[in-house]
Design a protein around this motif. Structure first.
Motif, mmCIF file in Angstrom:
data_model
loop_
_atom_site.group_PDB
_atom_site.id
_atom_site.type_symbol
_atom_site.label_atom_id
_atom_site.label_comp_id
_atom_site.label_asym_id
_atom_site.label_seq_id
_atom_site.Cartn_x
_atom_site.Cartn_y
_atom_site.Cartn_z
ATOM 1 N N ALA A 72 -28.035 51.149 4.387
ATOM 2 C CA ALA A 72 -27.005 51.039 3.353
ATOM 3 C C ALA A 72 -27.568 51.449 2.000
ATOM 4 O O ALA A 72 -28.715 51.145 1.660
ATOM 5 C CB ALA A 72 -26.473 49.604 3.281
ATOM 6 N N VAL A 101 -23.136 45.007 1.721
ATOM 7 C CA VAL A 101 -23.314 44.130 2.884
ATOM 8 C C VAL A 101 -22.649 42.788 2.608
ATOM 9 O O VAL A 101 -22.991 42.099 1.643
ATOM 10 C CB VAL A 101 -24.806 43.931 3.200
ATOM 11 C CG1 VAL A 101 -25.010 42.828 4.243
ATOM 12 C CG2 VAL A 101 -25.419 45.237 3.679
ATOM 13 N N TRP A 138 -20.391 45.795 6.812
ATOM 14 C CA TRP A 138 -20.765 46.778 5.799
ATOM 15 C C TRP A 138 -19.536 47.614 5.502
ATOM 16 O O TRP A 138 -18.763 47.983 6.400
ATOM 17 C CB TRP A 138 -21.884 47.696 6.297
ATOM 18 C CG TRP A 138 -22.085 48.866 5.364
ATOM 19 C CD1 TRP A 138 -22.853 48.900 4.244
ATOM 20 C CD2 TRP A 138 -21.456 50.152 5.451
ATOM 21 N NE1 TRP A 138 -22.741 50.116 3.624
ATOM 22 C CE2 TRP A 138 -21.896 50.907 4.347
ATOM 23 C CE3 TRP A 138 -20.559 50.737 6.354
ATOM 24 C CZ2 TRP A 138 -21.464 52.226 4.123
ATOM 25 C CZ3 TRP A 138 -20.131 52.043 6.134
ATOM 26 C CH2 TRP A 138 -20.591 52.767 5.028
#
Length: 432
Positions: free
Chosen positions: A98, A104, A261
């Motif tokens: 990410a 997240v 996510w």
């Protein structure tokens, strides 16, 4: 064991990253158990993975020395707990590639992660970003091989909004039917939600063709990666999805924590699912404004100790190496496919070769109910999953009430596969 064929341009077998499951097994206290007087053979990791001692110790140490609520207190314990919680977020973000830890979101499990996105569409108001507004004439696309957690939320959403639910079929070989991709994913499609790896068939689904088509028509893409992230390297840049959901307990972490996510700009535009403490910017008796992500989607006291355990699991898997985990399971799957092929009357569901499949093998024995199979195996210490595996539409597709499923992880061994095959031989003796 059948040799794995290495495609041209791929590293040779000797160059593949390796792990030693026999050494790793010492890290998992539960694997030394006996069941019914037999050494335990744990072949149910698709259901939940076992936990290494470092995860157990990390959670115990946090509760003994650092237990406090997060994002609320300025005292020492509160600061320590907040640092541990946000540190876990950063580790998970790095694990999946990410770009920003704030993309997240910690949830209770993958089911809640998927529902968070589905309810964003259900909660959309007139001022909501149009990508999250859904109504009659709009469509949602899933697949016939989904876990119930990636079917039921979308059914409920379509019932509430008047949208239409459509789905990819499944071939006899256990692959997604993509020949009608352009018809299924069309300008009316708002979101495509499907599994990266089937929890029943072990099928590794293609992502590039589906996401490319979704991009053409402006649809969002959600991947259920609960059976992918724990078993293979994950890089969000390669997946090109908008949302990714997975759960901690299948990746050697604790139960009670999952991950959603999402692309940062989508999360900033998305309405919240749950309201309450910690997710607000301001509250008056007349109205509420919401905090920026990820706090917007983490109402109430979050799973703090579970996040600490998940961070320890991420560290453990990173130390072993996800390439090594993936390769070990590939080798073991080849061995298991060959071994199960020797069992009379066994029907395997899903891909018959290790190419494009994970270490989850579902099967049936002619004339013997899976529940009977599971009971005999359990009497021999072999732990497998039997039932519809929260995928009843897939059972209907293959015309069976249930299946038996054996599934592997980094600690699984060839000897455990051999014990399964011996156990299935005993099942046939008992039931003729």
């Amino acid at each position: 064991m059948t040799a794995i064929q290495i495609p041209q341009g791929m590293p040779q077998y000797e160059e593949m990253p390796r792990l030693d499951p026999y050494t790793l097994r010492a890290d998992f206290p539960i694997l030394s158990r006996e069941i019914n007087g037999h050494p335990m053979v744990y072949l149910d990791s698709a259901n939940t993975a076992q936990k290494p001692r470092v995860v157990i110790d990390a959670m115990r140490e946090h509760l003994e020395r650092h237990n406090a609520n997060v994002a609320r207190s300025v005292h020492t314990l509160g600061t320590e707990a907040t640092d541990a919680y946000e540190g876990a977020r950063a580790k998970v973000a790095a694990f999946i590639g990410a770009a920003d830890p704030d993309e997240v979101i910690f949830t209770k499990n993958a089911t809640e992660a998927i529902n968070t996105v589905a309810y964003a569409f259900a909660n959309a108001g007139p001022d909501t970003d149009p990508r999250f507004r859904l109504g009659p004439g709009d469509e949602v696309v899933v697949s016939e091989m989904e876990h119930h957690s990636n079917i039921v939320p979308w059914q409920l959403l379509c019932e509430r909004t008047g949208a239409t639910l459509r789905w990819f079929g499944v071939t006899d070989a256990g692959r997604l039917k993509l020949d009608d991709l352009d018809d299924l994913v069309n300008p009316r499609t708002k979101i495509v939600a499907y599994t990266a790896v089937s929890n029943v068939l072990g099928t590794v689904n293609p992502t590039s063709a589906i996401t490319a088509r979704a991009r053409e028509v402006g649809a969002l893409v959600l991947l259920d990666a609960s059976q992918a992230v724990p078993h293979r390297p994950t890089d969000l840049a390669d997946l090109n999805a908008d949302f990714l959901a997975f759960t901690g307990h299948k990746m050697c972490g604790p139960t009670g924590i999952g991950v959603l996510w999402g692309r940062g700009e989508l999360l900033a535009a998305m309405p919240p699912f749950l309201g309450g403490g910690s997710m607000i910017e301001s509250v008056t008796m007349e109205r509420t404004t919401f905090a920026a992500p990820p706090a917007r989607f983490e109402a109430g006291t979050p799973p703090i100790t579970e996040a600490v355990g998940l961070a320890a699991a991420v560290d453990y898997l990173t130390g072993v190496g996800m390439e090594a985990v993936s390769w070990h399971e590939k080798e073991l799957t080849v061995y298991a496919l060959d071994a199960l092929a020797t069992v009379p009357g066994l029907r395997l569901y899903g891909p018959a070769m290790a190419v494009g499949r994970g270490g989850t093998l579902a099967f049936s024995l002619d004339g013997i109910h899976p529940h009977d199979v599971g009971q005999v195996l359990d009497s021999l210490g072999v732990q497998v999953r039997v039932g519809h595996h929260c995928a009843r539409p897939l059972m209907l597709r293959f015309g069976v009430p249930a299946m038996t499923r054996a599934s592997f992880h980094l600690y699984s061994t060839n000897e455990e596969v051999d014990a399964l095959v011996r156990g299935l031989g005993q099942v046939r003796k008992v039931f003729g």
